[in-house]
Design a protein around this motif. Structure first.
Motif, short mmCIF file in Angstrom:
data_model
loop_
_atom_site.label_atom_id
_atom_site.label_comp_id
_atom_site.label_asym_id
_atom_site.label_seq_id
_atom_site.Cartn_x
_atom_site.Cartn_y
_atom_site.Cartn_z
N LEU A 162 37.41 35.89 7.16
CA LEU A 162 37.27 35.06 5.97
C LEU A 162 38.63 34.66 5.42
N ASP A 163 38.86 33.36 5.29
CA ASP A 163 40.10 32.85 4.73
C ASP A 163 39.98 32.70 3.21
N ILE A 164 40.90 33.31 2.49
CA ILE A 164 41.08 33.00 1.06
C ILE A 164 42.49 32.47 0.94
N LYS A 165 42.61 31.18 0.78
CA LYS A 165 43.88 30.50 0.95
C LYS A 165 44.76 30.52 -0.29
N THR A 171 46.14 25.49 -6.93
CA THR A 171 46.80 25.57 -5.61
C THR A 171 45.77 25.48 -4.49
N TYR A 172 44.64 26.17 -4.67
CA TYR A 172 43.60 26.12 -3.64
C TYR A 172 43.11 24.68 -3.44
N GLN A 173 42.89 23.98 -4.55
CA GLN A 173 42.44 22.58 -4.47
C GLN A 173 43.50 21.72 -3.77
N LYS A 174 44.77 21.98 -4.07
CA LYS A 174 45.85 21.23 -3.46
C LYS A 174 45.93 21.50 -1.96
N VAL A 175 45.76 22.76 -1.58
CA VAL A 175 45.88 23.15 -0.17
C VAL A 175 44.72 22.62 0.65
N THR A 176 43.50 22.69 0.11
CA THR A 176 42.30 22.43 0.91
C THR A 176 41.55 21.16 0.56
N GLY A 177 41.79 20.64 -0.64
CA GLY A 177 41.00 19.50 -1.11
C GLY A 177 39.64 19.89 -1.64
N ARG A 178 39.39 21.20 -1.78
CA ARG A 178 38.08 21.70 -2.21
C ARG A 178 38.24 22.81 -3.25
N PRO A 179 37.19 23.12 -4.02
CA PRO A 179 37.27 24.21 -4.99
C PRO A 179 37.15 25.58 -4.32
N LEU A 180 37.66 26.58 -5.01
CA LEU A 180 37.69 27.95 -4.49
C LEU A 180 36.36 28.68 -4.65
N ARG A 200 41.90 36.85 5.56
CA ARG A 200 43.13 36.24 6.05
C ARG A 200 43.76 35.38 4.95
N PHE A 201 45.05 35.59 4.76
CA PHE A 201 45.80 34.89 3.72
C PHE A 201 47.06 34.31 4.35
N VAL A 202 47.22 32.99 4.26
CA VAL A 202 48.39 32.34 4.84
C VAL A 202 49.48 32.25 3.77
N LEU A 203 50.64 32.81 4.08
CA LEU A 203 51.77 32.84 3.16
C LEU A 203 52.63 31.60 3.38
N LEU A 207 54.26 27.49 -2.07
CA LEU A 207 52.89 27.02 -2.26
C LEU A 207 51.93 28.16 -2.60
N THR A 208 51.87 29.18 -1.75
CA THR A 208 50.94 30.29 -1.99
C THR A 208 51.65 31.62 -2.19
N ASP A 209 52.98 31.62 -2.25
CA ASP A 209 53.73 32.88 -2.23
C ASP A 209 54.06 33.44 -3.60
N ALA A 210 53.58 32.83 -4.68
CA ALA A 210 53.82 33.39 -6.01
C ALA A 210 53.20 34.78 -6.12
N ARG A 211 53.93 35.70 -6.71
CA ARG A 211 53.48 37.09 -6.79
C ARG A 211 52.09 37.19 -7.43
N GLU A 212 51.87 36.47 -8.53
CA GLU A 212 50.59 36.56 -9.21
C GLU A 212 49.45 35.98 -8.37
N ASN A 213 49.77 35.03 -7.51
CA ASN A 213 48.76 34.46 -6.63
C ASN A 213 48.32 35.49 -5.59
N ILE A 214 49.30 36.16 -4.98
CA ILE A 214 48.99 37.19 -3.99
C ILE A 214 48.25 38.35 -4.64
N GLU A 215 48.68 38.73 -5.84
CA GLU A 215 48.02 39.83 -6.54
C GLU A 215 46.56 39.48 -6.87
#
Length: 278
Positions: A162-165, A171-180, A200-203, A207-215
């Motif tokens: 399972l991907d959680i991007k 950011t999710y909307q920007k990365v995928t064009g869809r809601p989370l 699976r989380f792509v770093l 874009l996705t590497d902010a500490r609060e995003n990963i947390e």
């Protein structure tokens, strides 16, 4: 087409004899259609290490509702990029490798694109890989179309990749064009059903590497109770040539891959919450 141990194999090129021609369909999905299931298949391949445990027979279905900025297989985004293929043909091809796959502790993975864009066909493949061939099964999905997966389909899945991007919604909307939210709803449903999940989380630097995003992703995963592994995947540009060949703009052209230190820091966030991060 796909590359299998250095040999290019277009879908359907093996001219496999269908398994049990005329047999009555056994899955609820196939029974509903009253005919052997067919779908749009981009390619199939044997892989090790990235599509589940051991050596896997991976079927890549065509079509995806997401438009991820870093997609390394943009040629699978459209359903028309695949070849109309029967489940019988896919199973016949996979059967050739079952002894080798079983010896390696592997199995079969249905991937994409997004396999749940074709839930009837994906369900037929998973059912027959598990029950006809006796293989460990995995479903590789973004979770966005998780509502299309019936409980019967998920009972035939031993592992969900399972991907959680991103955790940040913008950011999710920007990365995928869809809601989370649909992905999070599917993750909660999998937890309720008890399906084993590799998250699976792509770093992606910047874009996705902010500490609060990963947390945020880590806290959510730790709260589910069924995530047995987290793969922190470094962003790469290996698919950029495919974007160019399709005359599509690759907007992350100037984005660097994360450093070893950045990857280690991200893994540590997941590990601090009791998750196995690799």
């Amino acid at each position: 087409m796909t590359v299998l141990f250095g040999t290019t194999i277009p879908v359907g090129a093996a001219h496999a004899v269908p398994v049990g021609p005329g047999r009555s369909p056994r899955t609820p999905a196939a029974a509903a259609t009253q005919r052997p299931s067919e779908g749009s298949v981009h390619s199939w391949d044997l892989s090790t290490g990235v599509d589940g445990p051991g050596t896997r027979f991976v079927t890549f279905l065509a079509g995806c509702p997401l438009s991820c900025l870093y997609c390394h297989n943009p040629d699978t985004m459209r359903m028309r990029s695949g070849k109309r293929t029967s489940a019988d043909d896919v199973i016949a091809e996979a059967r050739k490798y079952t002894r080798f796959i079983t010896a390696s502790g592997g199995g079969a993975t249905v991937s994409g694109g997004e396999p749940l864009l074709q839930p009837v066909f994906a369900g037929e493949l998973l059912h027959r890989m598990k029950h006809d061939l006796g293989l460990h099964t995995a479903l590789d999905t973004s979770g966005f179309l998780g509502a299309r997966a019936t409980d019967a389909l998920l009972r035939d899945v031993d592992l969900v990749l399972l991907d959680i991007k991103s955790w940040d919604r913008e950011t999710y909307q920007k990365v995928t064009g869809r809601p989370l939210e649909p992905t999070l709803d599917f993750a909660r449903r999998l937890a309720g059903l008890g399906n084993d999940v590799h998250l699976r989380f792509v770093l992606v630097p910047g874009l996705t590497d902010a500490r609060e995003n990963i947390e945020g992703v880590a806290d959510f995963a730790a709260g589910l109770g069924n995530v047995s592994r987290v793969d922190v995947l470094p962003f790469h540009k290996l698919g950029e040539s495919k974007w160019e060949a399709l005359d599509m703009e690759f907007s992350l052209h100037d984005t660097p891959s994360p450093t070893a230190g950045q990857i280690a820091e991200a893994k540590a966030v997941f590990a601090a919450r009791g998750l196995t991060a690799v």
